[in-house]
Structures are given as structure tokens and as C-alpha cells.
Design an enzyme around this catalytic site. Structure first.
Site, PDB file in Angstrom:
ATOM      1  N   LYS A 235      -5.707 -40.025   1.599  1.00  0.00           N
ATOM      2  CA  LYS A 235      -5.563 -41.299   0.922  1.00  0.00           C
ATOM      3  C   LYS A 235      -6.672 -42.235   1.379  1.00  0.00           C
ATOM      4  CE  LYS A 235      -1.386 -40.736  -1.092  1.00  0.00           C
ATOM      5  NZ  LYS A 235      -1.026 -41.052  -2.493  1.00  0.00           N
TER       6      LYS A 235
ATOM      7  N   GLU B 251      -8.809 -38.851  -6.970  1.00  0.00           N
ATOM      8  CA  GLU B 251      -7.721 -39.219  -7.861  1.00  0.00           C
ATOM      9  C   GLU B 251      -7.748 -40.725  -8.133  1.00  0.00           C
ATOM     10  OE1 GLU B 251      -3.827 -37.800  -6.761  1.00  0.00           O
ATOM     11  OE2 GLU B 251      -4.683 -36.044  -5.742  1.00  0.00           O
TER      12      GLU B 251
ATOM     13  N   LYS C 229       3.174 -35.514 -11.961  1.00  0.00           N
ATOM     14  CA  LYS C 229       4.353 -35.798 -11.143  1.00  0.00           C
ATOM     15  C   LYS C 229       5.573 -35.835 -12.069  1.00  0.00           C
ATOM     16  CE  LYS C 229       2.104 -38.567  -7.508  1.00  0.00           C
ATOM     17  NZ  LYS C 229       0.686 -38.607  -7.934  1.00  0.00           N
TER      18      LYS C 229
END
Length: 360
Positions: A164, A220, A272
Site C-alpha cells: 500500500k 492499483e 472484490k
């Protein structure tokens, strides 16, 4: 098969604060779904409705009353469900603006149709015959904390790491990536990063150029969703292949899905099921991506082991060779027993580790 549905909230507690560019989480509530069949006492199908705070379409103040209304409608309809009418029932009972409810109910219906054994998809993975290659997720934290996570994932045998970025100092994040690349080239360790939309139009170009120094597999959602002109330009010009994630949330019509991907043509999309409205909606995204030669992988969205197991089984149905993002089962102090474990960077299903028993 007259079915009845009930639900129960369950609060999950993180072992460590979970930080993204959108903020930090210390706990998360999911609503467990149980479906029973009066003609088959003792057989129960379970699902999990777990909207993700700050991200899900249905992260709304009156979520539980709306879930209760769905359950009441379901119970009043005295439904019989079969594979051929599952999608019709979901469309009739659950509004589009409740994607996590659709995911949970669909999951529970698949479970009870398969005999209530917590098996939604019968395949080599759910039989314990094969595993799923995964990326090891590095959560945001201090430089020292993130560096320690990297070492832990490497020791666990992961060959793909996802980090992240966008919450701590950007130079520190680059230092961590640089430290990995000094030890392992891209042939030995694949690196992904996830910005969760943290970059702005006036700095995204410079940040992508800097990040490209570390031979990254993909990034992403570099900018916030909804900026289609900017995202289209990034998908064409970025020195790092772009993967869309949040950009997909809230789109439920097949034609809209196709039009958006056709316009942006990203190298990858991230799926997701909890956020997209369940397995059938996720399957539509996969079908469109395959038609357009867009790569994809599936990621969990902080579900408990109940939802994670179903997502893993669904993922295994496609035999996608890319590493998937399913390793969230160890995040919580009060998670449920699970048939899932991680071995050498792969997710393994072993039913003997989690005997079937009532959840509530």
C-alpha cells in the site's frame, strides 16, 4: 424448498490498525446470514454481508434496517431456489444499491444448495487438491513496520508482494521498494503497489515515474475513481501498468461495465465480490475483461474467514495464473475457524481444519 433467512451482526477486531490512504480501521462489522430449509432440518447455508467502511456503495447509516427489509421480503416470498433461478431471485429481492447484501445472500444460497457444507463452488481447490497463488500484502505503517512486514512475507515464501502506498511519506515508501529491489530483481520477486486513489492529477505523473524505477508489475487505482479522461490517459501513458479497482464499484449494468472498460482499456482490473455485488456480477466483469484482453485478479475486502473461503472457492474456478489477493484471514483476533491456510505463498483449503458447525 421453502427457505427462511435470518441475520446476526458480528464485529471483527483487527490485530493491528489497518491503514490505507482513506484512513485507519481497528474493527469492522459484518452481518452473518443464515438460510434454512424447513424440508431439510439441520442443513444451514451461511453468508457474510460486510460493507467496507468508506468504500462500499452500501456503507450507509441505515444498513441494518435495509438488510432486515430484504430478509423480510425473502421470507414472505416463500422461495424455492435452483441454479437456474438464483439470479432472478437475487434481482427480485435485493436492490442494486446493496451489493454486500447480494454477496452474502448469494453465498448462503449457494451453500445450502450444495448441502450446507460451507462449499459454494465444487472444484479442485475446495476438495483440497490444489492451491491458489497469492500476493503477500504489506499494510501501511511506519517505515520500520512496513519493512518488518516485507521480511515476514518473504519468510513465508511469497514471490509477489503488494504494498500500500499513499499514506506515509512517499520517499519512505520508495525506500522500502528500493530495499527490496536491491536484494531481488523482478525475475525473483514481483512487486505490486496500491495507491487507493491517493495521487492527484498534478503529481501522479511524477510519482509514477519515480515508482517505475523499481520494476513494478502494476499500480492499483493511482487516482480517485470517476476521472475517466485522466484515467484513460494514465492507462495509455503510465510507465507502470495500471489496474482499476475502486473504478469498478457501483457499476451493475452489463452495458455500463463493458462501455467503461472499452473506453479506459486498463491493463488489469481488480475484483472484490463484496463490493461488486456478488459472484454473478464478478463473473460478468471477468467475461468482459476476457473479451477485451484485460488481465484481472480477485481480492478480498476484509471479510471474515466465512466470506474469504467462498471468495477463494470462486476464484479457484477460473484457474487464473496471476497471484490473487486473498490473504486477509489472519488480520483479526476473533475470526472464525477456517479451512484456509497459507503454505509457501499459496492459499490451501483443508476441510478437516474447520469442521462444519452452526455459527449462530
Amino acid at each position: 424448498m421453502p427457505l427462511k433467512i435470518v441475520y446476526k451482526p458480528y464485529t471483527l477486531h483487527f490485530r493491528n490498525e489497518a491503514r490505507t490512504s482513506r484512513g485507519a480501521l481497528t474493527q469492522k462489522t459484518s452481518w452473518l446470514i443464515k438460510i434454512t430449509d424447513s424440508d431439510k432440518p439441520g442443513i444451514e447455508g451461511y453468508g457474510e454481508c460486510g460493507p467496507l467502511p468508506g468504500l462500499s456503495v452500501d456503507d450507509i447509516p441505515d444498513y441494518e434496517p435495509q438488510l432486515a427489509a430484504v430478509c423480510d421480503l425473502f421470507n414472505d416470498m416463500d422461495l424455492d431456489v435452483f441454479p437456474f433461478n438464483l439470479g432472478i431471485i437475487l434481482d427480485q429481492v435485493i436492490p442494486q444499491h446493496l451489493p454486500s447484501v447480494r454477496f452474502g445472500v448469494e453465498m448462503a444460497l449457494l451453500d445450502i444448495m450444495n448441502g450446507g457444507e460451507r462449499v459454494q463452488f465444487k472444484n479442485a481447490f475446495s476438495r483440497g487438491e490444489s492451491g491458489i497463488l497469492m500476493n503477500g500484502l504489506i499494510w501501511m505503517g511506519s517505515y520500520e513496520n512496513m519493512a518488518a512486514q516485507v521480511e515476514d512475507k518473504l519468510n513465508q515464501g511469497f514471490s509477489t508482494l503488494k504494498m500500500k502506498v499513499g499514506a506515509i511519506n512517499f520517499d519512505q515508501e520508495c525506500r522500502i521498494l528500493e530495499s527490496i529491489r536491491k536484494r531481488f530483481d523482478k525475475e525473483n520477486i514481483t512487486l505490486r503497489v496500491d495507491a487507493n486513489g491517493a495521487f492527484e492529477a498534478d503529481n501522479v505523473g511524477d510519482k509514477l515515474t519515480r515508482l517505475a524505477e523499481f520494476d513494478l508489475h502494476s499500480i492499483e487505482q493511482p487516482v480517485r475513481p470517476g476521472q475517466h479522461q485522466l484515467m484513460q490517459e494514465l492507462c495509455i501513458s503510465s510507465p507502470i501498468p495500471v489496474a482499476l479497482d475502486e473504478e469498478l464499484i457501483g457499476i451493475f449494468d452489463y452495458r455500463e461495465k463493458f462501455a467503461m472498460l472499452k473506453k479506459l482499456m486498463p491493463p488489469f482490473i481488480i475484483l472484490k465480490p463484496t463490493l461488486l455485488g456478488g459472484f454473478r456480477h464478478t463473473a460478468e466483469w471477468i467475461e468482459i475483461a476476457n473479451r477485451l484482453n484485460i488481465g484481472w485478479w480477485i481480492t478480498s475486502a476484509l471479510e471474515s474467514n466465512i466470506g474469504l473461503s467462498a471468495i477463494a472457492q470462486f476464484t479457484a474456478s477460473y484457474n487464473n495464473p496471476l497471484p490473487q489477493g486473498l490473504g486477509t484471514g489472519q488480520l483479526y483476533t476473533n475470526n472464525f475457524e477456517s479451512p484456509l491456510s497459507v503454505e509457501n505463498g499459496c492459499l490451501i483449503y483443508d476441510k478437516s481444519r474447520s469442521p462444519v458447525q452452526p455459527l449462530f
